[in-house]
Design a protein around this motif. Structure first.
Motif, PDB file in Angstrom:
ATOM      1  N   SER A   1       0.830  -1.205   0.000  1.00 56.82           N
ATOM      2  CA  SER A   1       0.000   0.000   0.000  1.00 56.82           C
ATOM      3  C   SER A   1       0.863   1.252   0.000  1.00 56.82           C
ATOM      4  CB  SER A   1      -0.911   0.010   1.233  1.00 56.82           C
ATOM      5  OG  SER A   1      -1.770  -1.095   1.244  1.00 56.82           O
ATOM      6  N   GLU A   2       0.345   2.290  -0.595  1.00 52.51           N
ATOM      7  CA  GLU A   2       1.071   3.556  -0.647  1.00 52.51           C
ATOM      8  C   GLU A   2       1.105   4.194   0.740  1.00 52.51           C
ATOM      9  OE1 GLU A   2       0.877   7.947  -2.827  1.00 52.51           O
ATOM     10  OE2 GLU A   2      -0.524   6.356  -3.409  1.00 52.51           O
ATOM     11  N   PRO A   3       2.295   4.477   1.279  1.00 45.91           N
ATOM     12  CA  PRO A   3       2.375   5.090   2.605  1.00 45.91           C
ATOM     13  C   PRO A   3       1.951   6.557   2.570  1.00 45.91           C
ATOM     14  CG  PRO A   3       4.558   4.907   1.644  1.00 45.91           C
ATOM     15  CD  PRO A   3       3.623   4.221   0.694  1.00 45.91           C
ATOM     16  N   THR A   4       1.087   6.941   3.494  1.00 51.18           N
ATOM     17  CA  THR A   4       0.600   8.316   3.553  1.00 51.18           C
ATOM     18  C   THR A   4       0.500   8.752   5.001  1.00 51.18           C
ATOM     19  OG1 THR A   4      -0.732   7.936   1.544  1.00 51.18           O
ATOM     20  CG2 THR A   4      -1.233   9.896   2.844  1.00 51.18           C
ATOM     21  N   MET A   5       1.204   9.807   5.351  1.00 48.83           N
ATOM     22  CA  MET A   5       1.127  10.370   6.702  1.00 48.83           C
ATOM     23  C   MET A   5       0.171  11.556   6.745  1.00 48.83           C
ATOM     24  SD  MET A   5       5.211  10.324   7.559  1.00 48.83           S
ATOM     25  CE  MET A   5       5.031  10.861   9.255  1.00 48.83           C
ATOM     26  N   TYR A   6       0.049  12.256   5.616  1.00 51.57           N
ATOM     27  CA  TYR A   6      -0.826  13.423   5.549  1.00 51.57           C
ATOM     28  C   TYR A   6      -1.244  13.650   4.111  1.00 51.57           C
ATOM     29  CZ  TYR A   6       3.030  15.940   3.433  1.00 51.57           C
ATOM     30  OH  TYR A   6       4.028  16.319   2.581  1.00 51.57           O
ATOM     31  N   VAL A   7      -2.329  14.367   3.926  1.00 52.84           N
ATOM     32  CA  VAL A   7      -2.767  14.792   2.598  1.00 52.84           C
ATOM     33  C   VAL A   7      -3.019  16.297   2.664  1.00 52.84           C
ATOM     34  CG1 VAL A   7      -3.762  12.579   1.906  1.00 52.84           C
ATOM     35  CG2 VAL A   7      -5.176  14.230   3.158  1.00 52.84           C
ATOM     36  N   GLY A   8      -2.912  16.943   1.513  1.00 50.76           N
ATOM     37  CA  GLY A   8      -3.144  18.376   1.455  1.00 50.76           C
ATOM     38  C   GLY A   8      -4.564  18.729   1.100  1.00 50.76           C
ATOM     39  N   ASP A   9      -5.243  17.798   0.476  1.00 55.00           N
ATOM     40  CA  ASP A   9      -6.627  18.035   0.054  1.00 55.00           C
ATOM     41  C   ASP A   9      -7.195  16.700  -0.386  1.00 55.00           C
ATOM     42  OD1 ASP A   9      -9.003  19.195  -0.668  1.00 55.00           O
ATOM     43  OD2 ASP A   9      -8.295  19.873  -2.627  1.00 55.00           O
ATOM     44  N   ALA A  10      -8.416  16.415  -0.012  1.00 56.66           N
ATOM     45  CA  ALA A  10      -9.007  15.141  -0.407  1.00 56.66           C
ATOM     46  C   ALA A  10     -10.504  15.163  -0.138  1.00 56.66           C
ATOM     47  CB  ALA A  10      -8.363  13.976   0.351  1.00 56.66           C
ATOM     48  N   THR A  11     -11.266  14.528  -1.017  1.00 55.94           N
ATOM     49  CA  THR A  11     -12.666  14.291  -0.701  1.00 55.94           C
ATOM     50  C   THR A  11     -12.721  13.241   0.407  1.00 55.94           C
ATOM     51  OG1 THR A  11     -12.855  12.504  -2.317  1.00 55.94           O
ATOM     52  CG2 THR A  11     -13.324  14.749  -3.082  1.00 55.94           C
ATOM     53  N   ILE A  12     -13.863  13.099   1.037  1.00 55.23           N
ATOM     54  CA  ILE A  12     -13.973  12.130   2.120  1.00 55.23           C
ATOM     55  C   ILE A  12     -13.757  10.708   1.595  1.00 55.23           C
ATOM     56  CG2 ILE A  12     -16.464  11.716   1.988  1.00 55.23           C
ATOM     57  CD1 ILE A  12     -14.369  12.220   5.206  1.00 55.23           C
ATOM     58  N   GLU A  13     -14.158  10.457   0.348  1.00 49.25           N
ATOM     59  CA  GLU A  13     -13.959   9.123  -0.233  1.00 49.25           C
ATOM     60  C   GLU A  13     -12.473   8.826  -0.387  1.00 49.25           C
ATOM     61  OE1 GLU A  13     -17.888  10.725  -1.391  1.00 49.25           O
ATOM     62  OE2 GLU A  13     -15.853  11.464  -1.723  1.00 49.25           O
ATOM     63  N   ALA A  14     -11.732   9.807  -0.913  1.00 49.71           N
ATOM     64  CA  ALA A  14     -10.294   9.613  -1.102  1.00 49.71           C
ATOM     65  C   ALA A  14      -9.581   9.502   0.233  1.00 49.71           C
ATOM     66  CB  ALA A  14      -9.715  10.773  -1.919  1.00 49.71           C
ATOM     67  N   TYR A  15     -10.056  10.287   1.210  1.00 51.16           N
ATOM     68  CA  TYR A  15      -9.424  10.227   2.524  1.00 51.16           C
ATOM     69  C   TYR A  15      -9.618   8.854   3.161  1.00 51.16           C
ATOM     70  CZ  TYR A  15      -8.219  11.006   7.342  1.00 51.16           C
ATOM     71  OH  TYR A  15      -7.635  10.876   8.574  1.00 51.16           O
ATOM     72  N   ILE A  16     -10.821   8.326   3.092  1.00 50.40           N
ATOM     73  CA  ILE A  16     -11.096   7.002   3.669  1.00 50.40           C
ATOM     74  C   ILE A  16     -10.205   5.942   3.032  1.00 50.40           C
ATOM     75  CG2 ILE A  16     -12.836   5.161   3.766  1.00 50.40           C
ATOM     76  CD1 ILE A  16     -14.934   7.324   4.259  1.00 50.40           C
ATOM     77  N   GLN A  17     -10.029   6.037   1.730  1.00 48.54           N
ATOM     78  CA  GLN A  17      -9.187   5.069   1.030  1.00 48.54           C
ATOM     79  C   GLN A  17      -7.738   5.162   1.509  1.00 48.54           C
ATOM     80  OE1 GLN A  17      -8.923   5.646  -3.194  1.00 48.54           O
ATOM     81  NE2 GLN A  17      -7.974   3.664  -3.573  1.00 48.54           N
ATOM     82  N   LYS A  18      -7.221   6.382   1.642  1.00 44.35           N
ATOM     83  CA  LYS A  18      -5.842   6.569   2.096  1.00 44.35           C
ATOM     84  C   LYS A  18      -5.665   6.047   3.522  1.00 44.35           C
ATOM     85  CE  LYS A  18      -3.759   9.065  -1.248  1.00 44.35           C
ATOM     86  NZ  LYS A  18      -2.485   8.675  -1.895  1.00 44.35           N
ATOM     87  N   HIS A  19      -6.591   6.409   4.386  1.00 41.36           N
ATOM     88  CA  HIS A  19      -6.475   6.038   5.793  1.00 41.36           C
ATOM     89  C   HIS A  19      -6.615   4.526   5.985  1.00 41.36           C
ATOM     90  CE1 HIS A  19      -6.628   5.970  10.052  1.00 41.36           C
ATOM     91  NE2 HIS A  19      -7.135   7.172  10.257  1.00 41.36           N
ATOM     92  N   SER A  20      -7.460   3.900   5.200  1.00 39.32           N
ATOM     93  CA  SER A  20      -7.668   2.445   5.312  1.00 39.32           C
ATOM     94  C   SER A  20      -6.384   1.676   5.015  1.00 39.32           C
ATOM     95  CB  SER A  20      -8.778   1.999   4.352  1.00 39.32           C
ATOM     96  OG  SER A  20     -10.011   2.599   4.697  1.00 39.32           O
ATOM     97  N   GLN A  21      -5.498   2.278   4.240  1.00 36.92           N
ATOM     98  CA  GLN A  21      -4.223   1.647   3.908  1.00 36.92           C
ATOM     99  C   GLN A  21      -3.098   2.076   4.854  1.00 36.92           C
ATOM    100  OE1 GLN A  21      -3.684   2.857  -0.151  1.00 36.92           O
ATOM    101  NE2 GLN A  21      -5.230   1.451  -0.946  1.00 36.92           N
ATOM    102  N   ASN A  22      -3.415   3.023   5.756  1.00 37.94           N
ATOM    103  CA  ASN A  22      -2.421   3.533   6.705  1.00 37.94           C
ATOM    104  C   ASN A  22      -3.100   3.638   8.074  1.00 37.94           C
ATOM    105  OD1 ASN A  22       0.058   4.648   4.899  1.00 37.94           O
ATOM    106  ND2 ASN A  22      -1.877   5.000   3.836  1.00 37.94           N
ATOM    107  N   LEU A  23      -3.106   2.526   8.805  1.00 37.15           N
ATOM    108  CA  LEU A  23      -3.907   2.432  10.016  1.00 37.15           C
ATOM    109  C   LEU A  23      -3.420   3.333  11.145  1.00 37.15           C
ATOM    110  CD1 LEU A  23      -4.582  -1.428  10.126  1.00 37.15           C
ATOM    111  CD2 LEU A  23      -5.987   0.401   9.136  1.00 37.15           C
TER     112      LEU A  23
END
Length: 444
Positions: free
Chosen positions: A138-160
Motif C-alpha cells: 500500500s502507498e504510505p501516507t502520513m498526511y494529505v493536502g486536500d481530499a474528498t472524504i472518499e479519497a481520505y477514507i481510502q488513504k487512511h484504510s491503507q495507513n492504520l
C-alpha cells in the motif's frame, strides 16, 4: 431598521473558576516553554532570525507531534474513556502575518519522512510480481493536502496509524466538502473527531468505502474575515468550529534579521521529529484481526487526581445549571476532550520519548504532565473566547452597517460606536477599511 442580532457567539462567561489565580494576559501567547528544548529552541531561533510567529509555530508542532505519534499510543482517562493525540488546529491571521513561513519548518521533517517512505514503496512496487499471491504494498501516507472524504477514507484504510489533513487555507476543507454527497462530508469529519467509524458512498457511482477507528488531525490557516464568513449558524450549531483549537497571531510576527537560522538548531529539531516517528513506528504491529495494536498509558494516582479536579471545573461550567449558552457549553466540552489529548502528548514528550536515547519508556503519567496540559487548556480557552468575541463583533458591525447607506465615514464610525459601545476601535477600523488612528480621531 433595527440591526438584527442573529448570531450565536456573543455570550461570554467570566472564566474565573478555570483561570483560577491566573491573569488572562498570561495566555495571550502560546506557552512554548512546555515543549522540549529541541522544539522550543527552534521556535525562538525562527522568531529572532526570521520574524516567525511563536503562536503559529506551536500550533504546527502540535500537529507534527500528533502525526508522529499516530493511533498506536493512547491514554486511559477512565475504563470507558480513552483519548489519542488528535488535534484540529487553525491559525488565524491577515495576509503577510507569516503563517506559512512560521509553520512550514515544523512540517518539513514530516514531509521528508513521507518522501522517503514513498521512495521505498516505489522500489517495493518494482520488485512486486502480480503473479504471486503476495499482497501489493500500500502507498504510505502520513498526511494529505486536500481530499474528498472518499479519497481520505481510502488513504487512511491503507495507513492504520492515521492520516492528517494539512492545508494552507482551511476554508478549502469546508468548500470541498460535499462535492459528491451534498455536504455530508462535514458530518463524517465530526464523527472522525471522536474516533467513530465513518463510511461514504459516492453518488452516481455506487462505490462504498468504510474506515474504522479513524485518527484524523487537521491543520490549516485562515484570514479573520474569511473565518467570520464561514461561522455560519449550521457550522456553529453542529459543533464543527467547536472542535478546532483557535490560534491567533496576537501581533507576535516580527521582522527578518541579517543573521541566519542556526543549522545546528534546525538539525536538532529535524532529528527530534524523525526519532519520535521512528521509535513509535518500531513498536507498532497489526493484530490478528487486522487492526493496529494500541498501547494505552495510565495516570498514576496523583496525576489522576489532578486531572479529575480540573476536569470537574470544566464540567461545572457546562452542566444543566450553567448560565452558558448551548454553543458555549459545546465549545468547553470539547476542551474537556482536548484536556486528555494534551495530557497524552505531554506525557510522551516528557517521559516516554527521552531524546536522544533510542528507546521509548513504558511509564505512568505524572502530575507534571497533567499540569502542563492544564496550561494548554487555559491557553486555548482564552483563544476561543478572544476569537469568538472578534467574530461576534464583526457580525454585529455588519448588521449595524445595513443602516449606514449614504452616510459619511465619520457618521458610520459614530453609528457603530453608539450601537455597540463595547466594540473595539480595531474592529471599527477593520470593518470600515480605515486606520485605527482615524477612528480615534472621529471618536474624540
Amino acid at each position: 431598521m433595527e440591526a438584527s442580532k442573529n448570531y450565536n457567539m456573543i455570550d461570554f462567561p467570566k472564566l474565573v473558576s478555570l483561570y483560577l489565580e491566573d491573569k488572562k494576559d498570561d495566555y495571550k501567547n502560546f506557552p512554548i516553554d512546555l515543549f522540549p528544548p529541541q522544539v522550543s529552541n527552534y521556535m525562538l531561533e525562527l522568531r529572532d532570525k526570521v520574524g516567525c510567529n511563536p503562536n503559529y509555530m506551536a500550533g504546527a508542532f502540535l500537529n507534527a507531534g500528533s502525526i508522529c505519534i499516530g493511533r498506536s499510543k493512547g491514554l486511559y482517562l477512565r475504563n470507558t474513556w480513552k483519548e489519542h493525540a488528535v488535534f484540529w488546529a487553525i491559525i488565524i491571521g491577515e495576509p503577510g502575518s507569516k503563517k506559512t513561513p512560521s509553520t512550514a519548518p515544523f512540517f518539513a521533517p514530516i514531509k521528508k519522512i513521507q518522501s522517503d517512505l514513498l521512495k521505498e514503496w516505489k522500489e517495493k512496487l518494482k520488485a512486486h510480481s502480480p503473479d504471486v499471491s503476495e499482497e501489493k504494498p500500500s502507498e504510505p501516507t502520513m498526511y494529505v493536502g486536500d481530499a474528498t472524504i472518499e479519497a481520505y477514507i481510502q488513504k487512511h484504510s491503507q495507513n492504520l496509524r492515521g492520516v492528517a489533513i494539512i492545508m494552507d487555507e482551511i476554508s478549502g476543507l469546508v468548500a470541498n466538502s460535499g462535492k459528491y454527497n451534498k455536504g455530508s462530508d462535514i458530518e463524517k469529519y465530526l464523527s472522525a473527531f471522536s474516533y467513530a467509524d465513518i463510511s461514504s458512498t459516492r453518488k452516481g457511482v455506487g462505490q462504498s468505502s468504510s474506515l474504522f477507528n479513524p485518527q484524523l488531525s487537521i491543520f490549516g490557516g485562515i484570514q479573520p474575515a474569511i473565518l467570520t464568513g464561514l461561522m455560519t449558524d449550521s457550522l456553529i450549531n453542529n459543533g464543527f468550529w467547536d472542535r478546532f483549537l483557535f490560534i491567533s497571531g496576537n501581533f507576535q510576527t516580527g521582522k527578518m534579521t541579517l543573521e541566519d537560522v542556526s543549522t545546528n538548531v534546525s538539525n536538532d529539531y529535524d532529528s527530534y521529529i524523525k526519532g519520535l516517528y521512528e521509535l513509535v513506528s518500531e513498536t507498532e504491529f497489526i493484530k490478528e484481526n487486522g487492526d493496529l495494536n494500541v498501547d494505552y498509558y495510565k495516570m498514576n494516582p496523583e496525576a489522576s487526581r489532578v486531572w479529575y479536579d480540573y476536569n470537574s471545573k470544566i464540567e461545572d461550567m457546562i452542566n444543566d445549571h450553567s448560565e452558558l449558552s448551548s454553543n458555549m457549553k459545546s465549545a468547553y466540552s470539547k476542551l474537556s476532550t482536548y484536556f486528555g489529548r494534551f495530557v497524552l502528548l505531554m506525557h510522551i514528550l516528557d517521559d516516554v520519548y527521552k531524546y536522544p536515547f533510542q528507546r521509548l519508556n513504558d511509564c505512568e503519567v505524572t502530575p507534571q504532565s497533567v499540569e502542563k496540559a492544564i496550561r494548554l487548556v487555559k491557553y486555548f480557552m482564552f483563544q476561543y473566547e478572544l476569537i469568538s468575541k472578534d467574530v461576534s463583533a464583526e457580525k454585529e458591525a455588519k448588521n449595524i452597517l445595513f443602516e449606514s447607506r449614504g452616510m459619511t465615514t465619520k457618521e458610520k464610525v459614530l453609528l457603530l460606536h453608539s450601537k455597540a459601545p463595547e466594540m473595539s476601535q480595531r474592529v471599527l477600523a477593520k470593518q470600515l477599511k480605515i486606520s485605527q488612528s482615524l477612528v480615534n480621531k472621529y471618536l474624540k
